[in-house]
Design a protein around this motif. Structure first.
Motif, short mmCIF file in Angstrom:
data_model
loop_
_atom_site.label_atom_id
_atom_site.label_comp_id
_atom_site.label_asym_id
_atom_site.label_seq_id
_atom_site.Cartn_x
_atom_site.Cartn_y
_atom_site.Cartn_z
N PHE A 18 0.82 -1.20 0.00
CA PHE A 18 0.00 0.00 0.00
C PHE A 18 0.86 1.27 0.00
O PHE A 18 0.62 2.20 -0.77
N VAL A 19 1.87 1.31 0.86
CA VAL A 19 2.70 2.50 0.99
C VAL A 19 3.47 2.78 -0.30
O VAL A 19 3.56 3.94 -0.74
N VAL A 20 4.01 1.76 -0.91
CA VAL A 20 4.73 1.94 -2.18
C VAL A 20 3.78 2.49 -3.24
O VAL A 20 4.12 3.44 -3.97
N ASP A 21 2.59 1.92 -3.34
CA ASP A 21 1.63 2.39 -4.34
C ASP A 21 1.19 3.83 -4.05
O ASP A 21 1.04 4.64 -4.99
N LEU A 22 0.97 4.15 -2.78
CA LEU A 22 0.56 5.51 -2.43
C LEU A 22 1.66 6.51 -2.76
O LEU A 22 1.39 7.58 -3.32
N CYS A 23 2.89 6.17 -2.43
CA CYS A 23 4.02 7.05 -2.77
C CYS A 23 4.11 7.28 -4.27
O CYS A 23 4.28 8.42 -4.73
N ASN A 24 4.00 6.19 -5.02
CA ASN A 24 4.10 6.31 -6.48
C ASN A 24 3.00 7.21 -7.04
O ASN A 24 3.25 8.04 -7.92
N GLU A 25 1.79 7.05 -6.54
CA GLU A 25 0.67 7.86 -7.03
C GLU A 25 0.82 9.32 -6.63
O GLU A 25 0.64 10.22 -7.46
N LEU A 26 1.17 9.57 -5.38
CA LEU A 26 1.32 10.95 -4.91
C LEU A 26 2.49 11.66 -5.59
O LEU A 26 2.47 12.88 -5.77
N SER A 27 3.52 10.90 -5.95
CA SER A 27 4.71 11.51 -6.56
C SER A 27 4.44 12.08 -7.94
O SER A 27 5.25 12.84 -8.48
N GLU A 28 3.30 11.73 -8.53
CA GLU A 28 2.93 12.31 -9.82
C GLU A 28 2.59 13.79 -9.69
O GLU A 28 2.65 14.54 -10.66
N ARG A 29 2.24 14.21 -8.46
CA ARG A 29 1.81 15.60 -8.26
C ARG A 29 2.55 16.31 -7.12
O ARG A 29 2.41 17.52 -6.96
N HIS A 30 3.32 15.56 -6.33
CA HIS A 30 3.93 16.14 -5.14
C HIS A 30 5.37 15.66 -4.98
O HIS A 30 5.80 14.70 -5.63
N ASP A 31 6.08 16.31 -4.07
CA ASP A 31 7.44 15.94 -3.71
C ASP A 31 7.34 14.89 -2.60
O ASP A 31 6.98 15.21 -1.46
N VAL A 32 7.65 13.63 -2.93
CA VAL A 32 7.44 12.53 -1.99
C VAL A 32 8.76 11.86 -1.61
O VAL A 32 9.56 11.50 -2.49
N THR A 33 8.95 11.68 -0.31
CA THR A 33 10.09 10.92 0.20
C THR A 33 9.55 9.74 1.00
O THR A 33 8.63 9.88 1.80
N LEU A 34 10.13 8.58 0.76
CA LEU A 34 9.77 7.37 1.49
C LEU A 34 10.90 7.03 2.45
O LEU A 34 12.01 6.72 2.03
#
Length: 366
Positions: A18-34
């Motif tokens: 879930f977390v990997v998928d959420l990061c990937n989706e959010l990174s299309e529009r935001h600056d995401v760090t895991l």
């Protein structure tokens, strides 16, 4: 928006998926760090290759056991990075206790991935979560109606936001010849029904109970094969399962392409003692693999008994036996109709919709 997602590790499991998928989706529009707390090695990095290049991955190289130095390391990282959002998962919430007091410009969220009482399983987890939630330092997010009810019962708090889990299923998903050939070698005939249990081996998933149920049904003459897919983390449970299962059952271990196995299979079977909202169940619905499950956690919110899947009447072994027998007794026409209904019911549970909901709740608190 600058978002920091925190999870202990990236081993194979629903929350990690879930977390990997959420990061990937959010990174299309935001600056995401895991942020991954544990060192990344062969035991903890199963999903690492599936993280988008747009997502920055950092590890805190956590020591074994309770690592008190991690409180300061995370605080230092967040102080330097200044994210708008800090979003924790599983035991990640424990280690932001110092940071919530010293980095007040950030907004903190935590997704409750399981029954609230089960997730707060030990003393440190319990008091940390209770304090952070009650003092409104961290916004809790539940994942199903059942999860929300368990949170209310355990913490005595109302009006907790709920965002169902999500998983994007590729519209052009194809089952490779390698997977087809592998599964076909386990089948007795063309009419053999393929059942997949997709879950890492841990006591709550009760793979050994499923093995006993399968053995009884095999001895009664039902034509099926049972494929276990998942991390064999609990050696004792694996051993008990191997001893109990019939000849038509196989332990395949981890697979990087479980969607292909689910798409080729007829049923997804999970007889858990308790659950949150299994990502593997969403995957099964998304490819039309009929779920046969116990009525626990968010499963009851997704599976409409007799329409898009089959629910046992309870978590007892006898009721699990009856549920799986119901599935194996379905006619081909009934099975096809149930499979179509399963695929239709997947629509609200895409990761795209899930990520949009998280964006909305993040923006409400900035």
């Amino acid at each position: 928006m600058k978002i920091l997602e925190i999870i202990p590790q990236l081993s194979s499991g629903g929350a990690e998926r879930f977390v990997v998928d959420l990061c990937n989706e959010l990174s299309e529009r935001h600056d995401v760090t895991l942020m991954v707390l544990h060192p990344l090695n062969e035991n903890t990095n199963f999903y690492l290759p599936q993280v988008s290049p747009k997502v920055r991955v950092v590890t805190m190289n956590k020591r074994r056991g309770f690592d008190i130095a991690l409180f300061y390391k995370i605080f230092k990282f967040i102080r330097n990075e200044c994210p708008n959002i800090v979003h924790t998962h599983l035991r990640g919430i424990v280690y932001i206790l110092l940071t919530v007091f010293l980095c007040k410009k950030c907004k903190y969220f935590h997704t409750v991935h399981n029954d609230a009482a089960k997730e707060a399983s030990d003393f440190v987890n319990r008091i940390t979560r209770r304090f952070l939630f009650k003092e409104k330092k961290v916004v809790p997010v539940t994942i199903s109606k059942e999860s929300q009810c368990s949170f209310k019962d355990f913490y005595g708090m109302n009006d907790i936001p709920m965002i169902p889990n999500g998983r994007n299923i590729p519209v052009d998903l194809q089952v490779s010849d390698a997977v087809k050939n592998e599964i076909n070698q386990y089948k007795k005939s063309e009419s053999t029904r393929v059942i997949v249990c997709l879950a890492r081996f841990e006591p709550v998933k009760r793979q050994d109970l499923l093995a006993r149920v399968a053995k009884n049904l095999s001895q009664e003459g039902f034509d099926f094969t049972l494929l276990y897919i998942g991390n064999k983390r609990d050696a004792e449970l694996v051993s008990r399962t191997e001893m109990a299962m019939p000849e038509c059952a196989y332990l395949l271990g981890e697979r990087e392409n479980p969607l292909e196995y689910l798409q080729f299979a007829h049923a997804y079977c999970l007889f858990s003692h308790h659950e949150g909202l299994p990502i593997s169940l969403i995957e099964a619905l998304g490819v039309g693999c009929v779920p046969v499950c116990t009525p626990v956690g968010g499963i009851v919110n997704l599976v409409d008994n007799g329409k898009n899947g089959i629910l046992a009447d309870s978590i007892t072994e006898q009721d699990c036996y009856i549920a799986l027998k119901r599935f194996l007794s379905l006619s081909d026409q009934e099975l096809s109709a149930m499979s179509s209904a399963a695929k239709i019911s997947y629509a609200p549970y895409t990761m795209s919709e899930c990520a949009n909901n998280y964006e909305r709740i993040f923006n409400l608190h900035i």
